[in-house]
Scaffold this active site. Structure first.
Site, mmCIF file in Angstrom:
data_model
loop_
_atom_site.group_PDB
_atom_site.id
_atom_site.type_symbol
_atom_site.label_atom_id
_atom_site.label_comp_id
_atom_site.label_asym_id
_atom_site.label_seq_id
_atom_site.Cartn_x
_atom_site.Cartn_y
_atom_site.Cartn_z
ATOM 1 N N GLU A 38 0.840 -1.213 0.000
ATOM 2 C CA GLU A 38 0.000 0.000 0.000
ATOM 3 C C GLU A 38 0.869 1.256 0.000
ATOM 4 O OE1 GLU A 38 -4.084 -1.203 2.363
ATOM 5 O OE2 GLU A 38 -2.186 -1.371 3.434
ATOM 6 N N TYR A 39 1.919 1.193 0.796
ATOM 7 C CA TYR A 39 2.843 2.333 0.864
ATOM 8 C C TYR A 39 3.439 2.587 -0.517
ATOM 9 C CZ TYR A 39 6.973 5.118 2.055
ATOM 10 O OH TYR A 39 7.928 6.102 2.099
ATOM 11 N N ASP A 40 3.906 1.517 -1.163
ATOM 12 C CA ASP A 40 4.525 1.672 -2.485
ATOM 13 C C ASP A 40 3.569 2.319 -3.470
ATOM 14 O OD1 ASP A 40 6.797 0.567 -1.533
ATOM 15 O OD2 ASP A 40 6.480 -1.439 -2.389
ATOM 16 N N LYS A 118 23.867 6.584 25.423
ATOM 17 C CA LYS A 118 24.847 7.254 24.569
ATOM 18 C C LYS A 118 25.007 6.386 23.336
ATOM 19 C CE LYS A 118 29.346 9.502 24.783
ATOM 20 N NZ LYS A 118 30.044 8.990 23.612
ATOM 21 N N LYS A 296 22.352 14.330 32.045
ATOM 22 C CA LYS A 296 22.331 15.779 31.832
ATOM 23 C C LYS A 296 21.437 16.438 32.863
ATOM 24 C CE LYS A 296 22.158 14.628 26.985
ATOM 25 N NZ LYS A 296 21.487 14.737 25.701
ATOM 26 N N CYS A 414 65.023 -10.219 12.328
ATOM 27 C CA CYS A 414 63.846 -9.671 11.667
ATOM 28 C C CYS A 414 63.187 -10.783 10.841
ATOM 29 C CB CYS A 414 64.263 -8.525 10.760
ATOM 30 S SG CYS A 414 62.953 -8.014 9.638
ATOM 31 N N CYS A 437 65.312 -3.390 4.431
ATOM 32 C CA CYS A 437 64.430 -4.512 4.772
ATOM 33 C C CYS A 437 63.096 -4.350 4.041
ATOM 34 C CB CYS A 437 64.211 -4.524 6.285
ATOM 35 S SG CYS A 437 62.834 -5.563 6.779
HETATM 36 S S1 IVH Z 1 24.736 15.099 24.611
HETATM 37 C C1 IVH Z 1 26.755 19.146 25.179
HETATM 38 N N1 IVH Z 1 23.522 12.783 24.319
HETATM 39 O O1 IVH Z 1 28.636 11.671 22.390
HETATM 40 C C2 IVH Z 1 26.058 17.840 25.137
HETATM 41 N N2 IVH Z 1 25.609 13.098 23.229
HETATM 42 O O2 IVH Z 1 31.039 12.306 23.808
HETATM 43 C C3 IVH Z 1 26.790 16.862 24.330
HETATM 44 N N3 IVH Z 1 26.351 11.172 21.921
HETATM 45 O O3 IVH Z 1 29.404 14.547 20.527
HETATM 46 C C4 IVH Z 1 26.044 15.816 23.685
HETATM 47 N N4 IVH Z 1 24.620 9.890 22.338
HETATM 48 O O4 IVH Z 1 28.117 12.670 19.403
HETATM 49 C C5 IVH Z 1 24.599 13.523 24.005
HETATM 50 N N5 IVH Z 1 22.355 10.814 24.144
HETATM 51 C C6 IVH Z 1 23.408 11.544 23.824
HETATM 52 C C7 IVH Z 1 24.434 11.058 22.988
HETATM 53 C C8 IVH Z 1 25.533 11.869 22.722
HETATM 54 C C9 IVH Z 1 25.769 9.994 21.699
HETATM 55 C C10 IVH Z 1 27.661 11.571 21.390
HETATM 56 C C11 IVH Z 1 27.657 12.907 20.702
HETATM 57 C C12 IVH Z 1 28.684 13.743 21.410
HETATM 58 C C13 IVH Z 1 29.524 12.697 22.040
HETATM 59 C C14 IVH Z 1 30.220 13.253 23.248
#
Ligand code: IVH
Length: 676
Positions: A38-40, A118, A296, A414, A437
């Site tokens: 359907e998407y196609d 991360k 964060k 070597c 060498c």
């Molecule tokens: S926050 C100022 N959140 O990790 C805040 N970075 O080591 C910086 N990265 O350059 C980034 N997953 O490429 C943030 N959930 C995440 C992340 C993340 C991967 C990477 C990003 C950053 C690097 C820093």
């Protein structure tokens, strides 16, 4: 506009909305509503209407995700706000200290934390204007990246038009990570292997390599995904601002932008720890590589209060997972001969999957390392990826030994040319000192032809090995003497590739700059930075080769070890001959920085003795150096001027003894003035 045409335009707009909507359901929400067939149908109807009515074509149409024309290069693009890196840590204790530190900096506030995985990919900033995709840029050095607009456009889950574009922020910078799913990474590598191409070491390299393709169609063919983790500049419409990480994340999702999966609000260390344990135990289950968590401070106002250090925000930290370890068999230890003759033991392992990457080799660095780890051939060993990338043998599992394991004896010759290896005092490495060498030559050629040096396109490891084994290249300069007829005799070398190779060799000869050539010589301890510093100081290779150790050390960043390595390189008669050949071949770049007019005291050596009223010794030396001269300390025949001030020391007597020219401070100032 007549009614029919108007109807076509409306239909096109409707189809675009439908395709974007179903892309979002499929790629972002992972919850498709319709079948692929359907998407196609919808997609194809849109494509054919756009083709038939090009006046309604639009760059942000979802049909444009297939990749545009190749570009000659990427242009640099500055970020409006720098993209910072993150501080790393590996333990909860370090997280506790992080929280303690920031709580002291802003004591009056309760802190919440936005914690999310991360992802291990490539950081990119994507810009939307009036809700329409307008540009994308890699992180680069943090302040300037590369413009990858055409490539990022092809990323599967990235909308080209945001949900309800009229009500999206008029200007929006979305920051996030471009990643490739683990299973696709393996498929991609299998395909590359089939084609005889170099495989990617890990999903991160695969993502980065795919984004940095000059042909966006290649990028489009790679299964890339973008997950947002933060914002750059945003112009909001009205009062509806995002005041916390959690609001940015939900705001992005409302606009149709995928955010890093699994973000969570944590109120204290305990909650963070609990979440970390959960993620660590599930890290292999998910489709993408995760190398830890990012913690964060949630509130934007608190982030602003904490600010940044030179490298990273004070309000965020990455808590990395411990390296993944796997068991495998150490089948053999071989010896690799490096460019400078260092013999490096390499572990050959029964191939093992370490966190998604197949590992079959790992460097063991040197003899001491093998001994310290007490490794025997045939051992079961633990292998990990250090920093999750470079594989490393951690230790043998001694309890598993059967008695059949063999001791490894480090060779005293070597393995390539069988010359006696030597060990330099105070060094751990054994070296092959035979300059001709073949193994050293091969490595030296690879370095010489590499991108950072002569940059000879098409002359890689594979051909170098073949040329050396066929005796076509016995020293660096033989590259420039390769003849087409010789090349054509080699298997898999056709007319076209032979011409291309010879062309790029000629081109490299014309294009090479002095710093590149110096770097390309492969002098021990002379990396790109040092090569650059040398090229700023000396006009050409002759001047550099004629230099003495003391003057070399007078250059900032050049210490005794580097200076002595440079001296011994140029003391070697083979290397001297090499310079002569370079000159004859016309491979003779001159420094762009040094010209004799700017350097009237070039090569003149000065000795200062005594004191100089009104002029410090340092200042005098600086003046000399600014004009290209050198201030030295020991009296020798090479000294051009001895500047004797008040109460001169014993140097003056020695200088007179060997008949050096002695001048007083006034004459010195005149000399400098005249030269100005
Ligand atoms: S926050 C100022 N959140 O990790 C805040 N970075 O080591 C910086 N990265 O350059 C980034 N997953 O490429 C943030 N959930 C995440 C992340 C993340 C991967 C990477 C990003 C950053 C690097 C820093």
């Amino acid at each position: 506009m007549n009614k029919d045409i108007q109807a076509v335009r409306d239909r096109i707009e409707e189809l675009r909305r439908m395709v974007e909507y179903h892309n979002h359901r499929y790629y972002v929400l992972d919850d498709p509503e319709i079948t692929d067939a359907e998407y196609d149908r919808i997609f194809n109807e849109l494509v054919s209407l756009e083709e038939k009515y090009p006046q309604f074509d639009h760059p942000a149409s979802p049909t444009k995700k297939i990749g545009g024309d190749p570009a000659p290069s990427f242009s640099p693009r500055k970020h409006s706000i720098p993209m910072y890196g993150l501080d790393n840590c590996f333990t909860m204790e370090k997280v506790r200290l992080f929280i303690e530190r920031i709580s002291k900096l802003i004591p009056e506030h309760e802190l919440d934390f936005w914690v999310e995985p991360k992802l291990d990919g490539l950081a990119v900033e994507v810009i939307y204007q009036s809700g329409i995709y307008s540009a994308a840029c890699t992180r680069g050095d943090g302040s300037t990246g590369e413009d990858v607009t055409a490539n990022i456009k092809t990323v599967k889950n990235l909308p080209l038009s945001l949900i309800d574009p009229q009500n999206a922020p008029p200007y929006l910078e979305v920051r996030g990570e471009v990643v490739i799913p683990k299973n696709n990474f393996e498929k991609l590598n299998a395909l590359k292997m089939q084609k005889g191409e170099k495989v990617f070491a890990n999903p991160r390299n695969a993502a980065a390599g795919s984004v940095r393709q000059l042909d966006p169609k290649i990028t489009a063919a790679r299964p890339l995904y973008f997950f947002a983790f933060g914002a750059g500049v945003i112009h909001f419409r009205g009062e509806n601002r995002w005041t916390a990480q959690s609001e940015i994340a939900s705001g992005f999702r409302k606009l149709g932008i995928a955010t890093v999966p699994g973000g969570k609000l944590c109120r204290d260390l305990n909650e963070i720890e609990q979440y970390f344990q959960e993620q660590a135990s599930e890290r292999h289950a998910g489709p993408f590589d995760i190398d830890g968590l990012v913690i964060k401070v949630n509130e934007k106002s608190r982030q602003d209060a904490l600010g940044f250090t030179a490298r990273s925000p004070r309000w965020a930290i990455a808590l990395k997972f411990k390296a993944i370890q796997e068991k495998t068999r150490l089948e053999q230890i071989s010896i690799q001969v490096g460019r400078t003759g260092v013999l490096t033991p390499v572990a050959h392992l029964a191939p093992v999957n370490v966190g998604g990457v197949m590992v079959s080799r790992a460097t063991l660095h040197n003899e001491n390392e093998v001994r310290a780890k007490d490794l025997k051939i045939g051992d079961l060993v633990l292998v990990q990826r250090a920093g999750d990338v470079i594989p490393e043998v951690v230790r043998p599992l001694k309890e598993e030994r059967t008695g059949q394991e063999k001791n490894f004896v480090f060779p005293r010759t070597c393995p390539s040319c069988h010359t006696q290896a030597i060990k330099i005092k105070n060094e751990v490495a054994w070296r092959c000192v035979n300059l001709s060498c073949p193994a050293r030559l091969e490595q030296g050629l690879i370095h010489f032809a590499s991108r950072q040096a002569l940059d000879i396109e098409g002359l890689g490891k594979k051909w170098i090995r073949i040329f050396v084994s066929h005796g076509l290249i016995k020293k660096l300069t033989d590259i420039f003497r390769l003849q087409k007829d010789d090349l054509l005799k080699l298997e898999r070398m056709g007319e076209k590739s032979a011409s291309n190779l010879l062309d790029s060799i000629q081109k490299s000869k014309q294009d090479v700059t002095l710093p590149r050539l110096i770097f390309g010589l492969g002098i021990r301890h002379v990396g790109q930075q040092t090569a650059k510093a040398l090229a700023e100081r000396y006009r050409d290779l002759d001047e550099l080769a004629g230099e003495d150790e003391e003057s070399l050390q007078a250059i900032a960043d050049i210490g005794p070890e580097v200076a002595s390595s440079i001296i011994s390189f140029f003391n070697n008669p083979d290397n001297r001959n090499l310079l002569e050949e370079f000159r004859q071949l016309g491979l003779w770049p001159v420094s762009s920085k040094v010209s004799s007019q700017e350097m009237p005291l070039k090569d003149k050596k000065f000795i200062f003795t005594g004191s100089f009223p009104g002029l410090s010794r340092e200042k005098a030396q600086e003046l000399v150096e600014q004009l290209g001269g050198k201030a030295v300390n020991s009296v020798s025949k090479n000294v051009d001027y001895v500047v004797a001030g008040e109460k001169p020391g014993s140097k003056l007597a020695r200088a007179r003894n060997i008949g050096l020219q002695v001048i007083d401070p006034d004459e010195f100032l005149k000399l400098i003035d005249n030269k100005d």
